[in-house]
Write a protein that holds these residues in place. Structure first.
Motif, mmCIF file in Angstrom:
data_model
loop_
_atom_site.group_PDB
_atom_site.id
_atom_site.type_symbol
_atom_site.label_atom_id
_atom_site.label_comp_id
_atom_site.label_asym_id
_atom_site.label_seq_id
_atom_site.Cartn_x
_atom_site.Cartn_y
_atom_site.Cartn_z
ATOM 1 N N HIS A 65 0.845 -1.256 -0.016
ATOM 2 C CA HIS A 65 -0.042 0.051 0.118
ATOM 3 C C HIS A 65 0.868 1.244 -0.052
ATOM 4 O O HIS A 65 0.329 2.116 -0.605
ATOM 5 N N ARG A 66 2.092 1.257 0.771
ATOM 6 C CA ARG A 66 2.874 2.391 0.675
ATOM 7 C C ARG A 66 3.631 2.599 -0.569
ATOM 8 O O ARG A 66 3.545 3.882 -1.126
ATOM 9 N N LEU A 67 3.936 1.632 -1.402
ATOM 10 C CA LEU A 67 4.439 1.653 -2.603
ATOM 11 C C LEU A 67 3.311 2.178 -3.679
ATOM 12 O O LEU A 67 3.721 3.221 -4.450
ATOM 13 N N VAL A 68 2.165 1.770 -3.622
ATOM 14 C CA VAL A 68 1.428 2.382 -4.507
ATOM 15 C C VAL A 68 0.687 3.771 -4.303
ATOM 16 O O VAL A 68 0.586 4.729 -5.078
ATOM 17 N N ALA A 79 -9.111 10.415 2.531
ATOM 18 C CA ALA A 79 -10.076 9.631 1.814
ATOM 19 C C ALA A 79 -10.114 8.257 2.683
ATOM 20 O O ALA A 79 -9.024 7.631 3.080
ATOM 21 N N SER A 80 -11.172 7.619 3.004
ATOM 22 C CA SER A 80 -11.350 6.474 3.588
ATOM 23 C C SER A 80 -12.411 5.621 2.727
ATOM 24 O O SER A 80 -12.693 5.954 1.394
ATOM 25 N N ASN A 81 -13.224 4.666 3.100
ATOM 26 C CA ASN A 81 -14.308 3.927 2.585
ATOM 27 C C ASN A 81 -13.711 2.758 1.858
ATOM 28 O O ASN A 81 -13.588 2.819 0.626
ATOM 29 N N ASP A 82 -13.434 1.516 2.584
ATOM 30 C CA ASP A 82 -12.912 0.310 2.044
ATOM 31 C C ASP A 82 -11.951 0.487 0.886
ATOM 32 O O ASP A 82 -11.755 -0.110 -0.193
ATOM 33 N N LEU A 83 -10.895 1.310 1.162
ATOM 34 C CA LEU A 83 -9.760 1.384 0.108
ATOM 35 C C LEU A 83 -8.955 0.294 0.419
ATOM 36 O O LEU A 83 -8.775 -0.508 1.452
ATOM 37 N N ASN A 84 -8.367 -0.152 -0.970
ATOM 38 C CA ASN A 84 -7.189 -1.052 -0.920
ATOM 39 C C ASN A 84 -6.134 -0.699 -2.196
ATOM 40 O O ASN A 84 -6.216 0.470 -2.563
ATOM 41 N N GLY A 135 -7.147 6.572 4.808
ATOM 42 C CA GLY A 135 -7.463 5.694 5.721
ATOM 43 C C GLY A 135 -7.919 4.275 5.391
ATOM 44 O O GLY A 135 -8.896 4.351 4.768
ATOM 45 N N ILE A 136 -7.207 3.243 5.756
ATOM 46 C CA ILE A 136 -7.357 2.118 5.364
ATOM 47 C C ILE A 136 -7.634 0.901 6.337
ATOM 48 O O ILE A 136 -6.775 1.000 7.243
ATOM 49 N N GLY A 137 -8.728 0.176 6.252
ATOM 50 C CA GLY A 137 -9.054 -0.555 7.089
ATOM 51 C C GLY A 137 -9.331 -2.307 6.762
ATOM 52 O O GLY A 137 -8.028 -2.920 6.900
ATOM 53 N N THR A 138 -10.352 -2.540 6.488
ATOM 54 C CA THR A 138 -10.507 -3.796 6.191
ATOM 55 C C THR A 138 -9.664 -4.740 5.259
ATOM 56 O O THR A 138 -9.047 -5.861 5.639
ATOM 57 N N TYR A 139 -9.469 -4.030 4.249
ATOM 58 C CA TYR A 139 -8.358 -4.804 3.141
ATOM 59 C C TYR A 139 -7.081 -4.884 3.457
ATOM 60 O O TYR A 139 -6.565 -5.799 3.160
ATOM 61 N N LEU A 140 -6.704 -4.059 4.596
ATOM 62 C CA LEU A 140 -5.280 -3.886 5.017
ATOM 63 C C LEU A 140 -5.137 -5.006 6.096
ATOM 64 O O LEU A 140 -4.533 -5.953 5.997
#
Length: 539
Positions: free
Chosen positions: A146-149, A347-352, A370-375
């Protein structure tokens, strides 16, 4: 130390084998095991090693309690009393652990850890070590991807506690997401335990819980202090909203905003004037949320404070972030508030990984994700698949064969090196026998694929890095490496990825990184393979 991580945190067959070793008088045989994985996760060509510190802390505290021994007696009723007396006596003082430093980029088949010690004791370490390393390495790798992208300038915030696989999973996810390159977490417990910066704002429930600005004033008047300050601030907010509505550059972009939202923002700003960040999509982002935020932010500015920014949690994030940035820039130009155009957009909302990549291709104005579920769930791949294989017993090399060549183990206790080219990038990892001379800078060495005869290359390294270091010396005289801090591991991870060739890290069709063995080890693998494999007979 996690109270759940005890010597009982293992599979039953580890105790069954330990008893069989003890019964046969083999329990003190000196064994060497490799812990490694066979394929990098997420269709990528790299992994980041995590979990080492937890493994070392586990063996430092490895000792059966009386109540644990009593439980084992009931679980293994046919085992002799002498076995339980043996279990009561053991610890890891005669175990040696060699490992690649935590936070390093690692590759298939190269041992992440080499564990040496009495076979029964080391066998009892297999399951807990795999449990501690598999998820830690998987989520660290996921965070690094995620950091790379996202790119270096963007802030990455881990918001996954509520979606994690239980509290333990949530704590681990926060720790290893930070190690993999995230900047902060919403997890307060992880902040306390590991010193990770904690971040958070408010929810939609907070916004919709307010009815209007009058409610704030009424509450303030009923309290013993602060009513004048509250009334003054509310008046500033109302005045600024009128100015924004009348601004020539913004005229027609919105009408009446939602007053309960304006009241919520005002109340939150009064509580946190130095860190005001508003969730702006409860009702309508551009017609209410952003104008309301700007009115409150400009009122804070009048009082000597600077608002942090907004969070978008739904909708077309690319479009909304661009429109919001235009609105902020128009405010700066219209009212001469220097720097307002650069106000943070989260930005959040199921990001991946995929959605961030898509946002980059579309163009956006998001500063923080802000990244949650997919992370934290590692949604794209459930497990890393580390294995723990015996490679030597009483100095006799052992091999595990399979019809699937990827599952054939590489025998004997090994040393591992990373060879660098003249451009500074790693070229290849090479495994050698324990007693072989190490590769030297400027000297040509033949690197061979462990199993495919035609895959080989000569390498003249410009720099040689020995990968495995001793983190638990047992009774040996080897100097012990100190465990780095979480921040040091995070820095290592970032440095390692910066040092990799970009084509190994790219998202689409990455170039496989070469993992090899020395010519001498190659010959020995195949000699042992032929020796151990049964010879068929045709009739």
């Amino acid at each position: 130390t996690n109270p759940m991580v005890t010597p009982l945190l293992t599979d039953l067959y580890q105790f069954s084998m330990a008893y069989a070793y003890w019964k046969a008088g083999k329990h003190l045989d000196r064994a060497v095991f490799d812990l490694y994985f066979r394929k990098s996760p997420f269709a990528g060509e790299f992994t980041v090693f995590g979990g080492l510190e937890e493994c070392i802390r586990f063996i430092a505290n490895f000792k059966f309690k009386e109540e644990e021994i009593n439980f084992l007696r009931t679980a293994l009723p046919t085992c002799e009393d002498g076995f339980f007396e043996y279990l009561s006596s053991i610890d890891c003082s005669d175990v040696e652990v060699y490992a690649i430093p935590e936070g390093s980029a690692v590759f298939p088949k190269v041992p992440l850890m080499i564990i040496e010690g009495p076979v029964a004791v080391v066998q009892l370490l297999e399951t807990p070590f795999l449990s501690l390393v598999n998820y830690a390495s998987l989520v660290t790798t996921n965070a690094a991807r995620h950091r790379l992208v996202a790119g270096k300038p963007k802030n990455l915030l881990e918001f996954g506690l509520r979606r994690a696989q239980g509290p333990d999973g949530g704590i681990s996810a926060s720790r290893y997401s930070y190690m993999g390159g995230f900047d902060a977490t919403s997890n307060v417990a992880a902040g306390r335990l590991f010193g990770i910066p904690i971040r958070g704002t408010h929810s939609h429930a907070f916004v919709s819980s307010f009815l209007g600005l009058d409610e704030i004033i009424d509450k303030a008047l009923s309290s013993s202090d602060g009513s004048n300050k509250c009334e003054d601030f509310v008046s500033l907010v109302e005045n600024w909203l009128v100015k924004i509505q009348g601004a020539s550059s913004l005229r027609g972009s919105f009408g009446e905003t939602n007053q309960s939202e304006l009241a919520a923002f005002t109340s939150y700003a009064l509580a946190f004037p130095n860190s005001f960040l508003a969730l702006v999509d409860t009702y309508d982002v551009m017609r209410s949320g952003v104008p309301n935020f700007c009115a409150v932010a400009l009122a804070l500015n009048d009082m000597g404070y600077k608002a942090v920014g907004i969070r978008l949690d739904s909708g077309d994030l690319a479009y909304l972030s661009i429109e919001t940035r235009k609105f902020f820039c128009a405010i700066e130009k219209e009212f001469g508030v220097v720097g307002f155009g650069k106000t943070n957009i989260t930005a959040s909302n199921d990001l991946n990984e995929e959605t961030i990549d898509a946002l980059n291709k579309q163009g956006h104005e998001v500063d923080s994700f802000g990244i949650g579920t997919y992370l934290v769930t590692c949604y794209a791949q459930a497990a890393l698949g580390c294995v723990f294989k015996l490679v030597e017993i009483n100095k006799q090399p052992r091999i595990k064969l399979s019809e699937d060549v990827t599952k054939v183990s590489i025998p004997c206790k090994k040393r591992c090196y990373r060879l660098y080219g003249k451009e500074g990038y790693p070229l290849v990892d090479i495994m050698t026998g324990q007693d072989e001379p190490s590769p030297k800078v400027g000297e040509r060495i033949l690197c061979r694929h462990p199993f495919i005869e035609s895959k080989r290359a000569h390498v003249v390294p410009q720099h040689v890095e020995e990968l495995l270091k001793c983190y638990w010396p047992g009774n040996s005289s080897v100097q012990r490496e100190e465990l780095p801090s979480l921040n040091e591991n995070r820095s290592r991870c970032m440095r390692q990825l910066e040092r990799m060739r970009p084509d190994h890290l790219r998202k689409l069709n990455p170039t496989p990184y070469k993992v090899s063995v020395s010519a001498q080890l190659y010959d020995f693998i195949h000699f042992l393979w032929l020796n151990e494999a049964p010879v068929g007979e045709l009739r």
